[in-house]
Design a protein around this motif. Structure first.
Motif, PDB file in Angstrom:
ATOM      1  N   VAL A   1       0.838  -1.196   0.000  1.00  0.00           N
ATOM      2  CA  VAL A   1       0.000   0.000   0.000  1.00  0.00           C
ATOM      3  C   VAL A   1       0.875   1.249   0.000  1.00  0.00           C
ATOM      4  CG1 VAL A   1      -1.597   1.337   1.438  1.00  0.00           C
ATOM      5  CG2 VAL A   1      -1.945  -1.097   1.134  1.00  0.00           C
ATOM      6  N   GLY A   2       0.497   2.227  -0.800  1.00  0.00           N
ATOM      7  CA  GLY A   2       1.229   3.487  -0.838  1.00  0.00           C
ATOM      8  C   GLY A   2       0.862   4.383   0.337  1.00  0.00           C
ATOM      9  N   VAL A   3       1.509   5.539   0.396  1.00  0.00           N
ATOM     10  CA  VAL A   3       1.236   6.510   1.451  1.00  0.00           C
ATOM     11  C   VAL A   3       0.771   7.811   0.814  1.00  0.00           C
ATOM     12  CG1 VAL A   3       2.854   5.543   3.115  1.00  0.00           C
ATOM     13  CG2 VAL A   3       3.647   7.258   1.516  1.00  0.00           C
ATOM     14  N   VAL A   4      -0.077   8.528   1.529  1.00  0.00           N
ATOM     15  CA  VAL A   4      -0.544   9.815   1.031  1.00  0.00           C
ATOM     16  C   VAL A   4       0.411  10.890   1.534  1.00  0.00           C
ATOM     17  CG1 VAL A   4      -2.413  11.491   1.047  1.00  0.00           C
ATOM     18  CG2 VAL A   4      -2.943   9.051   1.000  1.00  0.00           C
ATOM     19  N   HIS A   5       0.993  11.623   0.574  1.00  0.00           N
ATOM     20  CA  HIS A   5       1.915  12.706   0.909  1.00  0.00           C
ATOM     21  C   HIS A   5       1.510  13.927   0.097  1.00  0.00           C
ATOM     22  CE1 HIS A   5       5.551  14.662   2.177  1.00  0.00           C
ATOM     23  NE2 HIS A   5       5.858  14.923   0.916  1.00  0.00           N
TER      24      HIS A   5
ATOM     25  N   GLU B   1       1.803   7.996  -2.934  1.00  0.00           N
ATOM     26  CA  GLU B   1       3.148   7.659  -3.402  1.00  0.00           C
ATOM     27  C   GLU B   1       3.479   6.240  -2.969  1.00  0.00           C
ATOM     28  OE1 GLU B   1       5.870  10.535  -1.870  1.00  0.00           O
ATOM     29  OE2 GLU B   1       4.850  12.215  -2.823  1.00  0.00           O
ATOM     30  N   PRO B   2       4.200   5.509  -3.809  1.00  0.00           N
ATOM     31  CA  PRO B   2       4.574   4.147  -3.406  1.00  0.00           C
ATOM     32  C   PRO B   2       5.529   4.187  -2.210  1.00  0.00           C
ATOM     33  CG  PRO B   2       5.624   4.753  -5.487  1.00  0.00           C
ATOM     34  CD  PRO B   2       4.715   5.866  -5.114  1.00  0.00           C
ATOM     35  N   ARG B   3       5.390   3.211  -1.363  1.00  0.00           N
ATOM     36  CA  ARG B   3       6.256   3.094  -0.182  1.00  0.00           C
ATOM     37  C   ARG B   3       7.363   2.118  -0.527  1.00  0.00           C
ATOM     38  NH1 ARG B   3       4.893  -0.381   3.560  1.00  0.00           N
ATOM     39  NH2 ARG B   3       2.770  -0.264   2.867  1.00  0.00           N
TER      40      ARG B   3
ATOM     41  N   GLY C   1       9.268  -0.422   5.018  1.00  0.00           N
ATOM     42  CA  GLY C   1       8.440  -0.252   6.206  1.00  0.00           C
ATOM     43  C   GLY C   1       7.067  -0.865   6.046  1.00  0.00           C
ATOM     44  N   VAL C   2       6.293  -0.735   7.109  1.00  0.00           N
ATOM     45  CA  VAL C   2       4.928  -1.253   7.115  1.00  0.00           C
ATOM     46  C   VAL C   2       3.990  -0.126   7.494  1.00  0.00           C
ATOM     47  CG1 VAL C   2       5.614  -3.608   7.682  1.00  0.00           C
ATOM     48  CG2 VAL C   2       5.079  -2.025   9.505  1.00  0.00           C
ATOM     49  N   PRO C   3       2.717  -0.235   7.117  1.00  0.00           N
ATOM     50  CA  PRO C   3       1.768   0.824   7.436  1.00  0.00           C
ATOM     51  C   PRO C   3       1.589   0.983   8.949  1.00  0.00           C
ATOM     52  CG  PRO C   3       0.665  -1.032   6.355  1.00  0.00           C
ATOM     53  CD  PRO C   3       2.119  -1.338   6.390  1.00  0.00           C
TER      54      PRO C   3
END
Length: 121
Positions: free
Chosen positions: A11-15, A20-22, A25-27
């Motif tokens: 899962v990506g992260v919202v920036h 954006e792709p991660r 790490g883990v969520p």
């Protein structure tokens, strides 16, 4: 279940409003985050005890869910240095970061378990 775990690792992260792709790490804060933490902390805990650090350093690890507390009866400097050496150990040559498979392989290498099946990972 395994498919869900694998998907959560991708899962990506919202920036700044964009996903954006991660890369590592883990969520954090997700319901499955404690599972990932415990997979890693189980290995760390076993290495800590296999090196006899509770007796040598007078320091014990106490875990609750995905947290760990280092309790020192003597100097915390040596205990913290030993903890960091385990927790921040280098990845194997050619690998950018630890994976669940690599952690499983390390547990077998250290003789904590005979084998870890792909169904477990």
């Amino acid at each position: 279940m395994l498919r869900l775990i694998k998907q959560s690792l991708k899962v990506g992260v919202v920036h700044q409003g964009k996903v954006e792709p991660r890369r590592m790490g883990v969520p954090q804060g997700s319901p499955i985050s404690p599972l990932y933490s415990n997979i890693y902390l189980n290995l760390l805990d076993r290495v800590w005890h296999s090196r006899n650090y509770p007796e040598k350093l007078g320091a014990t690890l106490h875990r609750y869910a995905d947290d760990v507390i280092l309790v020192c009866r003597r100097s915390a400097v040596q205990a913290l240095a030993a903890f960091k050496a385990i927790a921040c150990s280098e990845t194997p040559t050619g690998k950018g970061n630890w994976t669940l498979q690599m952690l499983a392989d390390k547990m077998v290498e250290l003789n904590y378990v005979e084998q870890v099946s792909t169904e477990t990972i």
